[in-house]
Design a protein around this motif. Structure first.
Motif, PDB file in Angstrom:
ATOM      1  N   ALA A 221       0.828  -1.207   0.000  1.00 22.78           N
ATOM      2  CA  ALA A 221       0.000   0.000   0.000  1.00 22.78           C
ATOM      3  C   ALA A 221       0.865   1.261   0.000  1.00 22.78           C
ATOM      4  O   ALA A 221       0.577   2.219  -0.732  1.00 22.78           O
ATOM      5  CB  ALA A 221      -0.926  -0.004   1.206  1.00 22.78           C
ATOM      6  N   SER A 222       1.930   1.262   0.803  1.00 24.97           N
ATOM      7  CA  SER A 222       2.792   2.442   0.889  1.00 24.97           C
ATOM      8  C   SER A 222       3.492   2.716  -0.437  1.00 24.97           C
ATOM      9  O   SER A 222       3.579   3.874  -0.884  1.00 24.97           O
ATOM     10  CB  SER A 222       3.827   2.257   2.008  1.00 24.97           C
ATOM     11  OG  SER A 222       3.185   2.119   3.256  1.00 24.97           O
ATOM     12  N   LEU A 223       3.994   1.661  -1.080  1.00 24.95           N
ATOM     13  CA  LEU A 223       4.680   1.844  -2.363  1.00 24.95           C
ATOM     14  C   LEU A 223       3.705   2.260  -3.456  1.00 24.95           C
ATOM     15  O   LEU A 223       4.003   3.142  -4.265  1.00 24.95           O
ATOM     16  CB  LEU A 223       5.389   0.551  -2.766  1.00 24.95           C
ATOM     17  CG  LEU A 223       6.619   0.164  -1.943  1.00 24.95           C
ATOM     18  CD1 LEU A 223       7.165  -1.181  -2.412  1.00 24.95           C
ATOM     19  CD2 LEU A 223       7.701   1.235  -2.039  1.00 24.95           C
ATOM     20  N   LYS A 224       2.545   1.646  -3.481  1.00 27.41           N
ATOM     21  CA  LYS A 224       1.579   1.931  -4.538  1.00 27.41           C
ATOM     22  C   LYS A 224       1.090   3.369  -4.465  1.00 27.41           C
ATOM     23  O   LYS A 224       0.869   4.014  -5.497  1.00 27.41           O
ATOM     24  CB  LYS A 224       0.393   0.966  -4.437  1.00 27.41           C
ATOM     25  CG  LYS A 224      -0.557   1.045  -5.638  1.00 27.41           C
ATOM     26  CD  LYS A 224      -1.570  -0.078  -5.620  1.00 27.41           C
ATOM     27  CE  LYS A 224      -2.552   0.012  -6.791  1.00 27.41           C
ATOM     28  NZ  LYS A 224      -1.885  -0.095  -8.100  1.00 27.41           N
ATOM     29  N   ILE A 225       0.925   3.882  -3.257  1.00 29.93           N
ATOM     30  CA  ILE A 225       0.370   5.219  -3.102  1.00 29.93           C
ATOM     31  C   ILE A 225       1.431   6.313  -3.220  1.00 29.93           C
ATOM     32  O   ILE A 225       1.110   7.493  -3.396  1.00 29.93           O
ATOM     33  CB  ILE A 225      -0.360   5.329  -1.742  1.00 29.93           C
ATOM     34  CG1 ILE A 225      -1.485   6.364  -1.823  1.00 29.93           C
ATOM     35  CG2 ILE A 225       0.602   5.650  -0.624  1.00 29.93           C
ATOM     36  CD1 ILE A 225      -2.627   5.957  -2.687  1.00 29.93           C
ATOM     37  N   THR A 226       2.714   5.935  -3.119  1.00 27.09           N
ATOM     38  CA  THR A 226       3.779   6.945  -3.179  1.00 27.09           C
ATOM     39  C   THR A 226       4.524   6.913  -4.516  1.00 27.09           C
ATOM     40  O   THR A 226       4.404   7.842  -5.320  1.00 27.09           O
ATOM     41  CB  THR A 226       4.774   6.748  -2.020  1.00 27.09           C
ATOM     42  OG1 THR A 226       5.231   5.376  -2.005  1.00 27.09           O
ATOM     43  CG2 THR A 226       4.127   7.080  -0.687  1.00 27.09           C
ATOM     44  N   VAL A 227       5.267   5.856  -4.759  1.00 27.79           N
ATOM     45  CA  VAL A 227       6.069   5.796  -5.986  1.00 27.79           C
ATOM     46  C   VAL A 227       5.345   5.090  -7.119  1.00 27.79           C
ATOM     47  O   VAL A 227       5.746   5.176  -8.277  1.00 27.79           O
ATOM     48  CB  VAL A 227       7.422   5.099  -5.730  1.00 27.79           C
ATOM     49  CG1 VAL A 227       8.209   5.868  -4.689  1.00 27.79           C
ATOM     50  CG2 VAL A 227       7.219   3.658  -5.287  1.00 27.79           C
ATOM     51  N   GLY A 228       4.284   4.350  -6.802  1.00 29.41           N
ATOM     52  CA  GLY A 228       3.548   3.621  -7.835  1.00 29.41           C
ATOM     53  C   GLY A 228       4.137   2.244  -8.082  1.00 29.41           C
ATOM     54  O   GLY A 228       5.325   2.006  -7.857  1.00 29.41           O
ATOM     55  N   LEU A 229       3.308   1.319  -8.537  1.00 28.26           N
ATOM     56  CA  LEU A 229       3.741  -0.043  -8.833  1.00 28.26           C
ATOM     57  C   LEU A 229       3.196  -0.454 -10.200  1.00 28.26           C
ATOM     58  O   LEU A 229       2.121  -0.009 -10.601  1.00 28.26           O
ATOM     59  CB  LEU A 229       3.219  -1.021  -7.772  1.00 28.26           C
ATOM     60  CG  LEU A 229       3.844  -0.945  -6.372  1.00 28.26           C
ATOM     61  CD1 LEU A 229       3.084  -1.848  -5.417  1.00 28.26           C
ATOM     62  CD2 LEU A 229       5.316  -1.314  -6.413  1.00 28.26           C
ATOM     63  N   PRO A 230       3.934  -1.311 -10.918  1.00 34.04           N
ATOM     64  CA  PRO A 230       3.405  -1.829 -12.184  1.00 34.04           C
ATOM     65  C   PRO A 230       2.239  -2.777 -11.914  1.00 34.04           C
ATOM     66  O   PRO A 230       2.016  -3.191 -10.778  1.00 34.04           O
ATOM     67  CB  PRO A 230       4.594  -2.590 -12.785  1.00 34.04           C
ATOM     68  CG  PRO A 230       5.415  -2.986 -11.589  1.00 34.04           C
ATOM     69  CD  PRO A 230       5.274  -1.859 -10.608  1.00 34.04           C
ATOM     70  N   LYS A 231       1.508  -3.130 -12.942  1.00 35.93           N
ATOM     71  CA  LYS A 231       0.383  -4.049 -12.787  1.00 35.93           C
ATOM     72  C   LYS A 231       0.913  -5.406 -12.357  1.00 35.93           C
ATOM     73  O   LYS A 231       1.766  -5.993 -13.017  1.00 35.93           O
ATOM     74  CB  LYS A 231      -0.385  -4.173 -14.100  1.00 35.93           C
ATOM     75  CG  LYS A 231      -1.674  -4.998 -13.977  1.00 35.93           C
ATOM     76  CD  LYS A 231      -2.450  -4.963 -15.269  1.00 35.93           C
ATOM     77  CE  LYS A 231      -3.725  -5.795 -15.169  1.00 35.93           C
ATOM     78  NZ  LYS A 231      -4.628  -5.285 -14.118  1.00 35.93           N
ATOM     79  N   LEU A 232       0.412  -5.894 -11.232  1.00 33.89           N
ATOM     80  CA  LEU A 232       0.884  -7.157 -10.672  1.00 33.89           C
ATOM     81  C   LEU A 232      -0.121  -8.276 -10.925  1.00 33.89           C
ATOM     82  O   LEU A 232      -1.289  -8.023 -11.228  1.00 33.89           O
ATOM     83  CB  LEU A 232       1.105  -7.005  -9.165  1.00 33.89           C
ATOM     84  CG  LEU A 232       2.127  -5.947  -8.731  1.00 33.89           C
ATOM     85  CD1 LEU A 232       2.160  -5.834  -7.211  1.00 33.89           C
ATOM     86  CD2 LEU A 232       3.511  -6.278  -9.265  1.00 33.89           C
ATOM     87  N   ASN A 233       0.355  -9.495 -10.789  1.00 36.86           N
ATOM     88  CA  ASN A 233      -0.516 -10.653 -10.950  1.00 36.86           C
ATOM     89  C   ASN A 233      -1.672 -10.578  -9.954  1.00 36.86           C
ATOM     90  O   ASN A 233      -1.443 -10.377  -8.755  1.00 36.86           O
ATOM     91  CB  ASN A 233       0.303 -11.931 -10.711  1.00 36.86           C
ATOM     92  CG  ASN A 233      -0.510 -13.184 -10.970  1.00 36.86           C
ATOM     93  OD1 ASN A 233      -1.405 -13.509 -10.204  1.00 36.86           O
ATOM     94  ND2 ASN A 233      -0.179 -13.894 -12.038  1.00 36.86           N
ATOM     95  N   PRO A 234      -2.925 -10.745 -10.412  1.00 39.25           N
ATOM     96  CA  PRO A 234      -4.082 -10.633  -9.509  1.00 39.25           C
ATOM     97  C   PRO A 234      -4.024 -11.600  -8.331  1.00 39.25           C
ATOM     98  O   PRO A 234      -4.470 -11.268  -7.226  1.00 39.25           O
ATOM     99  CB  PRO A 234      -5.271 -10.946 -10.423  1.00 39.25           C
ATOM    100  CG  PRO A 234      -4.797 -10.631 -11.801  1.00 39.25           C
ATOM    101  CD  PRO A 234      -3.338 -10.960 -11.806  1.00 39.25           C
ATOM    102  N   VAL A 235      -3.494 -12.794  -8.549  1.00 37.06           N
ATOM    103  CA  VAL A 235      -3.390 -13.773  -7.465  1.00 37.06           C
ATOM    104  C   VAL A 235      -2.426 -13.274  -6.395  1.00 37.06           C
ATOM    105  O   VAL A 235      -2.667 -13.436  -5.186  1.00 37.06           O
ATOM    106  CB  VAL A 235      -2.943 -15.144  -8.005  1.00 37.06           C
ATOM    107  CG1 VAL A 235      -2.736 -16.134  -6.859  1.00 37.06           C
ATOM    108  CG2 VAL A 235      -3.958 -15.688  -8.997  1.00 37.06           C
TER     109      VAL A 235
END
Length: 280
Positions: A221-235
């Motif tokens: 959550a911290s990485l996604k909301i700050t630096v962003g993350l690539p699309k990850l596997n749904p599982v």
């Protein structure tokens, strides 16, 4: 969180049902054990608080799992999604606060008995009140709850919305409901081991379980909301979301095992004590 109809969605629903069953079974035994014992009721006020928080979460999970397994059913409308997010966050925060206080209480009972029970009822109210306030953050403008989509099976915080308020909310929650609790747990468990000078398995088991269950989601959550993350596997994403719920499955059995008197009462509640006595 979205999952297309298929194997992953079915596995998700079945897993939630199994988790809910195991948790509710454990707490059913716990409440049966303390039902007739005022001593156990007063001694385990924080465990009862934890039990109530976990039960709220698991009842909510049963609803989620049924929605996930209902192929062809539009799982949520936006209001339902927001209420579900509020309940999920609230129960999770109550669980974290109660686990933290259980660690403090264990230290008090063995090393500072004069502090046992001091203002506990007040602190329980504070934990539940702050948990509800924190869970209501997005409704008050700090961040946003996820919106229902065609394949939505779970609603929590919308991590795709990276505005300033959402970032503040996520980072504040990570500090108050993850970093601070783990510091308190480690501190009081370390003091417990040092002052009793005896092996304390729970002093390792509780912080380790907390880290394993909550660290992946806190980092995600911290990485996604700050630096962003690539699309990850749904599982993979689903696993990250499910891990914090695993701690609720472990809690009743972990804490029942930690207190010999409570464990004996639980065994008696399910008839094991009678069987063991006859065997002797």
């Amino acid at each position: 969180m979205d999952l297309d109809f298929g194997f992953a969605r079915t596995l998700y629903g079945v897993s939630l049902m199994v988790m809910a069953f195991i948790t509710l079974l454990g707490y059913a035994v716990y409440f049966a054990a303390i039902w007739r014992s005022k001593t156990l009721q007063s001694r385990h006020l924080w465990l009862t608080s934890l039990a109530c928080g976990d039960i709220i979460m698991m009842v909510h999970l049963v609803i989620e799992s049924l929605a996930s397994l209902a192929v062809g059913y539009y799982p949520r409308h936006n209001l339902e999604c927001q209420v579900g997010a509020l309940i999920g966050l609230f129960s999770g925060y109550v669980t974290i606060g109660s686990i933290t206080w259980i660690a403090i209480d264990r230290y008090y009972r063995l090393c500072k008995p004069e502090k046992v029970g001091e203002n506990y009822c007040f602190y329980v109210i504070i934990v539940w009140g702050l948990s509800f306030l924190a869970a209501s953050g997005p409704a008050l403008g700090f961040g946003t709850y996820e919106s229902a989509q065609e394949n939505t099976v779970k609603c929590l915080i919308d991590l795709d919305n990276n505005d300033v308020n959402t970032r503040i909310y996520i980072l504040l929650v990570a500090a108050v409901w993850f970093v601070y609790p783990i510091i308190k747990m480690i501190r009081y468990n370390r003091k417990l081991v040092q002052e009793t000078k005896k092996p304390q398995p729970m002093a390792v088991a509780v912080p380790l379980t907390f880290l394993l269950c909550y660290l992946p989601f806190a980092v995600y959550a911290s990485l996604k909301i700050t630096v962003g993350l690539p699309k990850l596997n749904p599982v993979l994403v689903t696993s990250v979301y499910m891990l914090p719920k695993v701690i609720s499955v472990v809690n009743p059995y972990l804490y029942m095992r930690s207190d010999p008197e409570l464990l004996a009462a639980c065994r008696h509640a399910v008839g094991l004590a009678t069987v063991e006595k006859k065997a002797e």
